[in-house]
Design an enzyme around this catalytic site. Sequence first.
Site, PDB file in Angstrom:
ATOM      1  N   CYS A   1       6.849  -0.499  12.072  1.00  0.00           N
ATOM      2  CA  CYS A   1       6.915   0.125  13.390  1.00  0.00           C
ATOM      3  C   CYS A   1       5.552   0.774  13.672  1.00  0.00           C
ATOM      4  O   CYS A   1       4.914   1.326  12.790  1.00  0.00           O
ATOM      5  CB  CYS A   1       7.979   1.189  13.534  1.00  0.00           C
ATOM      6  SG  CYS A   1       9.644   0.586  13.326  1.00  0.00           S
TER       7      CYS A   1
ATOM      8  N   ARG B   1       2.358  -4.137  12.810  1.00  0.00           N
ATOM      9  CA  ARG B   1       3.275  -3.295  12.041  1.00  0.00           C
ATOM     10  C   ARG B   1       4.747  -3.638  12.284  1.00  0.00           C
ATOM     11  O   ARG B   1       5.638  -3.158  11.569  1.00  0.00           O
ATOM     12  CB  ARG B   1       3.050  -1.826  12.394  1.00  0.00           C
ATOM     13  CG  ARG B   1       1.649  -1.340  12.126  1.00  0.00           C
ATOM     14  CD  ARG B   1       1.512   0.109  12.494  1.00  0.00           C
ATOM     15  NE  ARG B   1       2.391   0.938  11.694  1.00  0.00           N
ATOM     16  CZ  ARG B   1       2.126   1.393  10.493  1.00  0.00           C
ATOM     17  NH1 ARG B   1       0.975   1.106   9.923  1.00  0.00           N
ATOM     18  NH2 ARG B   1       2.986   2.136   9.837  1.00  0.00           N
TER      19      ARG B   1
ATOM     20  N   TRP C   1       9.981  -2.697  13.985  1.00  0.00           N
ATOM     21  CA  TRP C   1      10.455  -3.594  12.926  1.00  0.00           C
ATOM     22  C   TRP C   1      11.808  -3.030  12.531  1.00  0.00           C
ATOM     23  O   TRP C   1      11.898  -1.959  11.939  1.00  0.00           O
ATOM     24  CB  TRP C   1       9.490  -3.571  11.750  1.00  0.00           C
ATOM     25  CG  TRP C   1       9.808  -4.606  10.703  1.00  0.00           C
ATOM     26  CD1 TRP C   1       9.396  -5.905  10.683  1.00  0.00           C
ATOM     27  CD2 TRP C   1      10.605  -4.411   9.524  1.00  0.00           C
ATOM     28  NE1 TRP C   1       9.902  -6.533   9.563  1.00  0.00           N
ATOM     29  CE2 TRP C   1      10.635  -5.636   8.832  1.00  0.00           C
ATOM     30  CE3 TRP C   1      11.293  -3.334   8.984  1.00  0.00           C
ATOM     31  CZ2 TRP C   1      11.317  -5.817   7.646  1.00  0.00           C
ATOM     32  CZ3 TRP C   1      11.983  -3.509   7.792  1.00  0.00           C
ATOM     33  CH2 TRP C   1      11.986  -4.740   7.132  1.00  0.00           C
TER      34      TRP C   1
ATOM     35  N   ASN D   1       8.760   6.077  13.466  1.00  0.00           N
ATOM     36  CA  ASN D   1       8.499   5.050  12.459  1.00  0.00           C
ATOM     37  C   ASN D   1       9.029   5.593  11.131  1.00  0.00           C
ATOM     38  O   ASN D   1       8.537   6.613  10.663  1.00  0.00           O
ATOM     39  CB  ASN D   1       6.986   4.802  12.380  1.00  0.00           C
ATOM     40  CG  ASN D   1       6.556   4.034  11.130  1.00  0.00           C
ATOM     41  OD1 ASN D   1       5.442   4.187  10.666  1.00  0.00           O
ATOM     42  ND2 ASN D   1       7.420   3.222  10.596  1.00  0.00           N
ATOM     43  N   GLY D   2      10.041   4.933  10.586  1.00  0.00           N
ATOM     44  CA  GLY D   2      10.606   5.417   9.321  1.00  0.00           C
ATOM     45  C   GLY D   2      12.105   5.234   9.312  1.00  0.00           C
ATOM     46  O   GLY D   2      12.660   4.483  10.113  1.00  0.00           O
TER      47      GLY D   2
ATOM     48  N   GLU E   1       0.177 -16.911  -5.187  1.00  0.00           N
ATOM     49  CA  GLU E   1      -0.347 -16.441  -3.904  1.00  0.00           C
ATOM     50  C   GLU E   1      -0.377 -17.577  -2.873  1.00  0.00           C
ATOM     51  O   GLU E   1      -0.043 -17.387  -1.700  1.00  0.00           O
ATOM     52  CB  GLU E   1      -1.756 -15.843  -4.126  1.00  0.00           C
ATOM     53  CG  GLU E   1      -2.518 -15.411  -2.894  1.00  0.00           C
ATOM     54  CD  GLU E   1      -1.816 -14.348  -2.048  1.00  0.00           C
ATOM     55  OE1 GLU E   1      -0.804 -13.799  -2.494  1.00  0.00           O
ATOM     56  OE2 GLU E   1      -2.275 -14.103  -0.924  1.00  0.00           O
TER      57      GLU E   1
ATOM     58  N   LYS F   1       1.588 -17.542   0.653  1.00  0.00           N
ATOM     59  CA  LYS F   1       0.930 -17.732   1.960  1.00  0.00           C
ATOM     60  C   LYS F   1       1.653 -18.794   2.763  1.00  0.00           C
ATOM     61  O   LYS F   1       1.872 -18.641   3.961  1.00  0.00           O
ATOM     62  CB  LYS F   1      -0.539 -18.172   1.793  1.00  0.00           C
ATOM     63  CG  LYS F   1      -1.564 -17.154   1.394  1.00  0.00           C
ATOM     64  CD  LYS F   1      -1.808 -16.059   2.378  1.00  0.00           C
ATOM     65  CE  LYS F   1      -0.841 -14.929   2.233  1.00  0.00           C
ATOM     66  NZ  LYS F   1      -1.136 -13.857   1.320  1.00  0.00           N
TER      67      LYS F   1
ATOM     68  N   GLU G   1       5.310 -17.585   3.927  1.00  0.00           N
ATOM     69  CA  GLU G   1       5.417 -16.495   4.900  1.00  0.00           C
ATOM     70  C   GLU G   1       4.936 -16.883   6.290  1.00  0.00           C
ATOM     71  O   GLU G   1       5.426 -16.340   7.274  1.00  0.00           O
ATOM     72  CB  GLU G   1       4.717 -15.224   4.402  1.00  0.00           C
ATOM     73  CG  GLU G   1       3.216 -15.296   4.346  1.00  0.00           C
ATOM     74  CD  GLU G   1       2.600 -14.017   3.789  1.00  0.00           C
ATOM     75  OE1 GLU G   1       3.145 -12.929   4.019  1.00  0.00           O
ATOM     76  OE2 GLU G   1       1.551 -14.123   3.128  1.00  0.00           O
TER      77      GLU G   1
ATOM     78  N   HIS H   1      10.166 -26.890 -17.808  1.00  0.00           N
ATOM     79  CA  HIS H   1      11.358 -26.116 -18.182  1.00  0.00           C
ATOM     80  C   HIS H   1      12.302 -25.945 -16.999  1.00  0.00           C
ATOM     81  O   HIS H   1      13.094 -25.030 -16.968  1.00  0.00           O
ATOM     82  CB  HIS H   1      10.937 -24.757 -18.747  1.00  0.00           C
ATOM     83  CG  HIS H   1      10.063 -24.889 -19.955  1.00  0.00           C
ATOM     84  ND1 HIS H   1      10.545 -25.259 -21.192  1.00  0.00           N
ATOM     85  CD2 HIS H   1       8.720 -24.770 -20.094  1.00  0.00           C
ATOM     86  CE1 HIS H   1       9.544 -25.337 -22.049  1.00  0.00           C
ATOM     87  NE2 HIS H   1       8.426 -25.048 -21.400  1.00  0.00           N
TER      88      HIS H   1
ATOM     89  N   LYS I   1       3.203  -5.805   8.638  1.00  0.00           N
ATOM     90  CA  LYS I   1       2.028  -5.692   7.785  1.00  0.00           C
ATOM     91  C   LYS I   1       2.170  -4.581   6.754  1.00  0.00           C
ATOM     92  O   LYS I   1       1.760  -4.725   5.614  1.00  0.00           O
ATOM     93  CB  LYS I   1       0.823  -5.411   8.694  1.00  0.00           C
ATOM     94  CG  LYS I   1      -0.490  -5.318   7.969  1.00  0.00           C
ATOM     95  CD  LYS I   1      -1.001  -6.689   7.634  1.00  0.00           C
ATOM     96  CE  LYS I   1      -2.251  -6.659   6.796  1.00  0.00           C
ATOM     97  NZ  LYS I   1      -2.375  -7.899   6.014  1.00  0.00           N
TER      98      LYS I   1
END
Length: 615
Positions: free
Chosen positions: A2, A27, A75, A101-102, A488, A492, A495, A511, A610
């Site tokens: 947020c 955000r 968000w 925000n929270g 990584e 990428k 996402e 395996h 983010k």
Amino acid sequence: MCGIVGYIGYREAYPIVIKGLKRLEYRGYDSAGIMLYDESGLKVSKTKGKVSDLEEKSKEIASSKATVGMGHTRWATHGVPNDVNSHPHLSNSGKLAIIHNGIIENYEPLKKELIKRGYTFQSDTDTEVLINLIEEVKKKENIKLGKAVQIALNQVVGAYAICVFDVEKPDEIVVARLGSPLAIGVGKDEFFIASDASPFIEYTSNAIYLEDEEMAIVRLHKALKIRKIKDDSLVDPYIQELQMNLEQIEKGGYDHFMLKEIYEQPNVIKDTYRGRLHANEGIIQMAGIEDNIEKFLQAERILIVACGTSWHAGLVAEYIIEEFARIPVEVEYASEFRYRNPIITSKDVVIAISQSGETADSLAAIKLAKEKGAFVFGVCNVVGSSISRESHAGAYTHAGPEIGVASTKAFTTQITVLTMIALRLAKAKGTLSNSDYFRYLQELEIIPEKVAEALLTNDKAKEIAAIYKDATNCLYLGRGYNFPVALEGALKLKEISYIHAEGYPAAEMKHGPIALIDEQMPVIVIAPKQGHYDKVVSNIQEIKSRSGKIIAIVTKGDTQVRGLADHIIEIPETSDALSPLITTIPLQLLSYHIAVMRGCNVDQPRNLAKSVTVE
Ligand code: F6R
């Protein structure tokens, strides 16, 4: 998550708030809202969707001459993203407005209590509970807004960065923070409030970052007073000179922030080591390390805590610190570490890695480590962020603002800092020969040129992306230093393109994951000449025998893998330990192009934000 923006001053608030929200959209971006106050009263517009949707919806109020306003980009945590759950939220009287925000964790009992007292709720959010709690306290105690906010906040459990507005006191905004960031831009006869400084960078370079458990009444023509929420004591405001500039937070001709940030890597890696790495003199000098070198040298082990991409950088660091400095390293997901009653002692050094410096789990992990007596060293990008302040010492990565939600330059600059730490410790401990030490310093110094050369693989990455853009699954394989790079690379891809992808140590494939391989499965193998090349070649053979499609990242001039792979991407040679800085580049480009070709929103992938300030 947020983003919050507030303005109070003499300029028209609407364009400032909307532009600010666009800058904070990284955000969170599932809904947005704005509140203005002018002579005709309070005006609120909110909508599901992005800030551009809000702009469309709020056209009617856009011409308001209001010089006070607040905005929010969300968000979702409590309540689905829809118009009603969007912020700002109003109190029952319609006189108080809040952006938040929270998370208010104890909102349910508070809500029940307020309902008993006759309050009604429009939304499913915890935030609407908070604004009504503030209203109830204000009414019951017959006090001013600031005091009511303070009393109400002492009753809530959770995290917040809030702005509260009262139509009865339109020359002030009350702000407070606990666990979520809040910056106040201080101009002449005007104030800006935001989750970070980007919304006000062109208006003022003076900023105050509220600390946890602090609040302020931002009032026109009055000096700013900051107080502790708990005991009401006054705190001296510390005004910081901002280092950010406007160019850094704009796209600069690139289609996406992600692409711009990928291309910035040669320069930002240089910024990361500038003034710290003196290859010819054989010196690495980082104040945070020099001042605390004994702590590192006496450490029985180094614990690395981080999340996501930063955790991958931590894995690279594990390999490099253990190899160079021979100190045992353990890498932990911060979210697991904080809740599993880990053994931490005063002989541990904890390194927290975080681009944003605000990730809730990483922050909680270092608080826990501090309580247990460990020395905490932060590797953060955002200057003044919570983790950097909460750490005993640290080193910034100096990557500049990373706005694309998918982390790119943060990863390579984190590895650069961690490599320098490993080398500095190796020098102090004498665990690397002099010639190796000098060689690594020199190689690190020319890494930016090699990264620039690796960026020349862009066309090839695009060509391969066009072939595999419709894949539904993908495997990424690497060994040693390039196992974290495989993780990584997979992160990428998933996402930003929503293709399912897995990263694996190449040898682990047999395996289990080898069962997935058929002629439909693209397998990206990181196979540079240094490291466990022959072993990786055998793994490639195994994939080939099962008809998997092989995309190999190889050292320039490689012939052996060329003969086996369906596609190769050639990168410049460097030593095994530094290779993640290079091998990761084509993987970033490949994901980027696949996502663009699939029509995905590269900079704002669905469901993500983010800065993950909720656990
Ligand atoms: C992936 C990504 C996330 C972050 C993670 C940690 O591209 O961006 O996985 O790496 O949320 O964030 P920071 O580094 O800010 O603590």
